[in-house]
Scaffold this active site. Sequence first.
Site, PDB file in Angstrom:
ATOM      1  N   HIS A  20       0.744  -1.109   0.074  1.00 11.78           N
ATOM      2  CA  HIS A  20       0.019  -0.211  -0.071  1.00 11.78           C
ATOM      3  C   HIS A  20       0.888   1.205   0.279  1.00 11.78           C
ATOM      4  O   HIS A  20       0.268   2.509   0.135  1.00 11.78           O
ATOM      5  CB  HIS A  20      -0.900   0.122   1.236  1.00 11.78           C
ATOM      6  CG  HIS A  20      -2.100  -1.040   1.237  1.00 11.78           C
ATOM      7  ND1 HIS A  20      -1.832  -2.273   1.131  1.00 11.78           N
ATOM      8  CD2 HIS A  20      -3.456  -0.857   1.102  1.00 11.78           C
ATOM      9  CE1 HIS A  20      -3.058  -2.984   1.127  1.00 11.78           C
ATOM     10  NE2 HIS A  20      -3.990  -2.298   1.169  1.00 11.78           N
ATOM     11  N   ASN A  21       2.245   0.797  -0.161  1.00  9.44           N
ATOM     12  CA  ASN A  21       3.199   2.141  -0.242  1.00  9.44           C
ATOM     13  C   ASN A  21       3.133   2.837  -1.491  1.00  9.44           C
ATOM     14  O   ASN A  21       3.734   2.110  -2.527  1.00  9.44           O
ATOM     15  CB  ASN A  21       4.528   1.607   0.220  1.00  9.44           C
ATOM     16  CG  ASN A  21       5.781   2.443   0.477  1.00  9.44           C
ATOM     17  OD1 ASN A  21       5.889   3.526  -0.516  1.00  9.44           O
ATOM     18  ND2 ASN A  21       6.183   2.839   1.729  1.00  9.44           N
ATOM     19  N   LYS A  24       6.810   2.690  -2.966  1.00  8.89           N
ATOM     20  CA  LYS A  24       7.136   1.225  -3.780  1.00  8.89           C
ATOM     21  C   LYS A  24       6.602   1.344  -5.145  1.00  8.89           C
ATOM     22  O   LYS A  24       7.075   0.638  -5.728  1.00  8.89           O
ATOM     23  CB  LYS A  24       6.816   0.310  -2.740  1.00  8.89           C
ATOM     24  CG  LYS A  24       7.988   0.185  -1.717  1.00  8.89           C
ATOM     25  CD  LYS A  24       7.429  -1.009  -0.890  1.00  8.89           C
ATOM     26  CE  LYS A  24       8.578  -1.105   0.273  1.00  8.89           C
ATOM     27  NZ  LYS A  24       8.221  -2.643   1.207  1.00  8.89           N
ATOM     28  N   ASP A  80      10.018  -7.161   1.192  1.00  6.92           N
ATOM     29  CA  ASP A  80       9.947  -7.047   2.591  1.00  6.92           C
ATOM     30  C   ASP A  80      11.380  -6.776   2.591  1.00  6.92           C
ATOM     31  O   ASP A  80      12.464  -7.394   2.286  1.00  6.92           O
ATOM     32  CB  ASP A  80       9.758  -8.300   3.393  1.00  6.92           C
ATOM     33  CG  ASP A  80       9.419  -7.795   4.689  1.00  6.92           C
ATOM     34  OD1 ASP A  80       8.565  -6.957   5.137  1.00  6.92           O
ATOM     35  OD2 ASP A  80      10.344  -8.330   5.633  1.00  6.92           O
ATOM     36  N   ASP A 164      16.117   6.175   3.539  1.00  8.58           N
ATOM     37  CA  ASP A 164      17.004   6.831   2.638  1.00  8.58           C
ATOM     38  C   ASP A 164      18.094   7.900   3.126  1.00  8.58           C
ATOM     39  O   ASP A 164      19.128   7.880   2.728  1.00  8.58           O
ATOM     40  CB  ASP A 164      16.451   7.135   1.520  1.00  8.58           C
ATOM     41  CG  ASP A 164      15.967   5.829   0.463  1.00  8.58           C
ATOM     42  OD1 ASP A 164      16.252   4.703   1.023  1.00  8.58           O
ATOM     43  OD2 ASP A 164      15.263   5.909  -0.447  1.00  8.58           O
ATOM     44  N   LYS A 184      19.839   5.397  -7.744  1.00  7.75           N
ATOM     45  CA  LYS A 184      19.455   4.565  -6.799  1.00  7.75           C
ATOM     46  C   LYS A 184      19.265   3.046  -7.179  1.00  7.75           C
ATOM     47  O   LYS A 184      19.685   2.082  -6.645  1.00  7.75           O
ATOM     48  CB  LYS A 184      18.570   5.355  -5.687  1.00  7.75           C
ATOM     49  CG  LYS A 184      18.310   4.211  -4.557  1.00  7.75           C
ATOM     50  CD  LYS A 184      16.931   4.807  -3.819  1.00  7.75           C
ATOM     51  CE  LYS A 184      16.488   3.713  -2.906  1.00  7.75           C
ATOM     52  NZ  LYS A 184      15.082   4.136  -2.149  1.00  7.75           N
ATOM     53  N   ARG A 190      17.289  -3.393  -3.512  1.00  8.98           N
ATOM     54  CA  ARG A 190      15.796  -3.623  -4.190  1.00  8.98           C
ATOM     55  C   ARG A 190      16.254  -4.044  -5.604  1.00  8.98           C
ATOM     56  O   ARG A 190      15.935  -4.897  -6.065  1.00  8.98           O
ATOM     57  CB  ARG A 190      15.099  -2.526  -3.817  1.00  8.98           C
ATOM     58  CG  ARG A 190      13.596  -3.246  -4.380  1.00  8.98           C
ATOM     59  CD  ARG A 190      12.576  -2.309  -3.908  1.00  8.98           C
ATOM     60  NE  ARG A 190      12.150  -2.303  -2.611  1.00  8.98           N
ATOM     61  CZ  ARG A 190      12.519  -1.322  -1.898  1.00  8.98           C
ATOM     62  NH1 ARG A 190      12.722   0.129  -2.155  1.00  8.98           N
ATOM     63  NH2 ARG A 190      12.206  -1.407  -0.500  1.00  8.98           N
TER      64      ARG A 190
END
Length: 205
Positions: A20-21, A24, A80, A164, A184, A190
């Site tokens: 729900h971010n 992301k 995660d 960050d 990044k 990630r």
Amino acid sequence: MSGQATRRLARGDRLVLASHNAGKLVEFSALLDGYGITVLSAGQLGLPEPEETAETFVGNAALKAHAAAQASGLPALADDSGLCVAALGGAPGIYSARWAGPEKDFPGAMARIHEGIGDDPDRSAWFVSVLCLAWPDGTIRSFEGRIDGRITWPPRGTHGHGYDPVFTPEGRDRTFAEMPEAEKNTISHRARAFALFRDACLPGD
């Protein structure tokens, strides 16, 4: 899972990002751009957020991906991730998001890290990301990436999200939050997990 080792997503597929971010969703949409896959977030679909009850990054990623795949009937990708600080015994780790509380108070969480380190000269830290792809039939595959660095104080930069602004990767003099997203995305934890996921699960040319 034998027999599913080469299972891949295909162009034209819809993929649920089990998050729900909003940050992301932007990040993963950029990473998946060009593969012909439509990315939908769990938030957009109104899916509930499962309680993260596992004790590892892998366990929590699998839990979230499986729940989203079952609820949507579509393949689901969950991340995660967390920041681990040596002077704090690896905390906040899997509790990184929870340290920010329900209000997502990451400035407060970063201050908590700074206060916890105190005068300890060891500023080393690392980010971990586990990506888990789950299919509605229960097939699950996981991929882990890590990047080492150090805690920087005070926070610097306005890009990115979460922790960050206080994380400077090894060999760099800027925090993640001082880097443009594209930069990044070439070096992050990630990105490293995504490279493994891409090679195993995304459609080829």
